[in-house]
Design a protein around this motif. Structure first.
Motif, PDB file in Angstrom:
ATOM      1  N   ASP A   1     -41.862 -65.257  -0.744  1.00  0.00           N
ATOM      2  CA  ASP A   1     -40.670 -66.105  -0.813  1.00  0.00           C
ATOM      3  C   ASP A   1     -39.584 -65.602   0.132  1.00  0.00           C
ATOM      4  O   ASP A   1     -38.551 -66.252   0.293  1.00  0.00           O
ATOM      5  N   SER A   2     -39.799 -64.446   0.758  1.00  0.00           N
ATOM      6  CA  SER A   2     -38.818 -63.901   1.691  1.00  0.00           C
ATOM      7  C   SER A   2     -38.731 -64.776   2.938  1.00  0.00           C
ATOM      8  O   SER A   2     -39.651 -65.532   3.260  1.00  0.00           O
ATOM      9  N   GLU A   3     -37.615 -64.659   3.655  1.00  0.00           N
ATOM     10  CA  GLU A   3     -37.447 -65.394   4.902  1.00  0.00           C
ATOM     11  C   GLU A   3     -37.915 -64.534   6.070  1.00  0.00           C
ATOM     12  O   GLU A   3     -37.932 -63.305   5.996  1.00  0.00           O
TER      13      GLU A   3
ATOM     14  N   GLN B   1     -36.461 -63.793   8.716  1.00  0.00           N
ATOM     15  CA  GLN B   1     -35.428 -62.871   9.206  1.00  0.00           C
ATOM     16  C   GLN B   1     -35.425 -61.558   8.415  1.00  0.00           C
ATOM     17  O   GLN B   1     -34.981 -60.524   8.927  1.00  0.00           O
ATOM     18  N   ASP B   2     -35.937 -61.573   7.184  1.00  0.00           N
ATOM     19  CA  ASP B   2     -36.015 -60.335   6.410  1.00  0.00           C
ATOM     20  C   ASP B   2     -37.015 -59.366   7.035  1.00  0.00           C
ATOM     21  O   ASP B   2     -36.853 -58.149   6.949  1.00  0.00           O
TER      22      ASP B   2
END
Length: 304
Positions: free
Chosen positions: A12-14, A16-17
């Motif tokens: 679920d992270s983006e 950009q992370d």
């Protein structure tokens, strides 16, 4: 995705992370670059993926090294470990070695060999023991399946790595695949990952989650420090796919049973580098009857 998993991030992270963890400026090329120029750029920066951007700096495509160079896996060898008894799948394995059990209308081992062939690898070794005549009669020298097959026949079971001692190490990494897994893993991506990190051995791993149905108490002697209510534990488990560099291959011991776990420990004891490669594609270990039935269902439903 693999890097995010290794970093402990969720899906679920983006993006950009993940990018934020890398301080290097990205290397890009303009859309429409020739394959020759792309190859020069990738070799100059020691990278294997090259984003192609338009005039507005938006990514429109990605080239990977194998797209612009001659088949990089063609000089490699693959080994499929196919000598197991398959006792947990009795009575299906009474007269048929486990790797030859049909998944859909195709033997599992034939699916694995086809996947290896499609990755560009033509030299395949099969380690055999239990009912090896069934395997040899089916595949022969491999000409009918688009590969060149030779056999490492074990008089006694030598484990998941022992038969490798019958082969002379090569300068190219050797792909080793257990003969009882069904997967869509990208072998080319795994080789690129192995090379990129300068690993002596790379282990394909699968994320495995365990939901603890109770509150887990962490204590220091008498005193409770923390309690977690029904936590989910995440672990990586070996997925039965390996890449062995020459240094790792030379550590396989001869004349006795030697498993991949033994080899990993030997590489680490010799101060070697063992990388973990997360398998995010379809993967199923067909070791139990319920796993076999699930694989059959997945094939019927088009998930494989």
């Amino acid at each position: 995705v693999r890097r995010a998993i290794l970093a402990g991030l969720s899906l679920d992270s983006e993006a950009q992370d993940v990018v934020a963890r890398n301080s290097d400026e990205p290397v890009t090329a303009p859309l429409g670059i020739s394959h020759g120029d792309a190859l020069t750029t990738m070799r100059g920066h020691d990278i294997r993926q090259l984003p192609l951007i338009d005039k507005d700096q938006r990514v429109q495509d990605v080239l990977v090294l194998q797209d612009v160079s001659e088949a990089p896996l063609s000089s490699m060898r693959a080994v499929v470990v196919a000598g197991g008894y398959g006792q947990r799948l009795l009575p299906l394995t009474s007269d048929t070695p486990k790797p030859m059990l049909p998944v859909g209308d195709t033997p599992l081992l034939q699916r694995i060999i086809g996947q290896i062939r499609d990755a560009g690898i033509r030299n395949v070794n099969l380690t055999t023991h239990y009912q090896d005549d069934v395997i040899i009669d089916h595949f022969g020298n491999g000409a009918g399946f688009g590969v060149d097959i030779s056999y490492l026949r074990e008089d006694e079971p030598l484990g998941t790595a022992g038969a490798l001692s019958m082969m002379s190490p090569s300068e190219e990494p050797v792909l080793v695949v257990n003969g009882d897994i069904l997967t869509a893993v990208n072998f080319g991506a795994m080789v690129a990952f192995h090379d990129e990190h300068g690993a002596d051995m790379t282990v394909g791993v699968r994320e495995y989650k365990i939901k603890v149905p109770y509150g887990v108490v962490e204590s220091d002697g008498l005193w409770v420090k923390q309690i977690s209510e029904k936590p989910e534990l995440r672990h990586f488990v070996s997925a039965g796919v390996y890449l062995l560099g020459p240094r790792a291959h030379c550590l396989v011991q001869q004349g006795r049973r030697f498993d991949m776990t033994d080899l990993i420990e030997a590489v680490l004891a010799a101060s070697g580098k063992v990388a973990s490669f997360p398998i995010v594609e379809y993967w199923m270990d067909i070791g139990r009857m319920e796993d076999y039935e699930r694989a059959q269902s997945d094939v019927r439903n088009g998930e494989v």
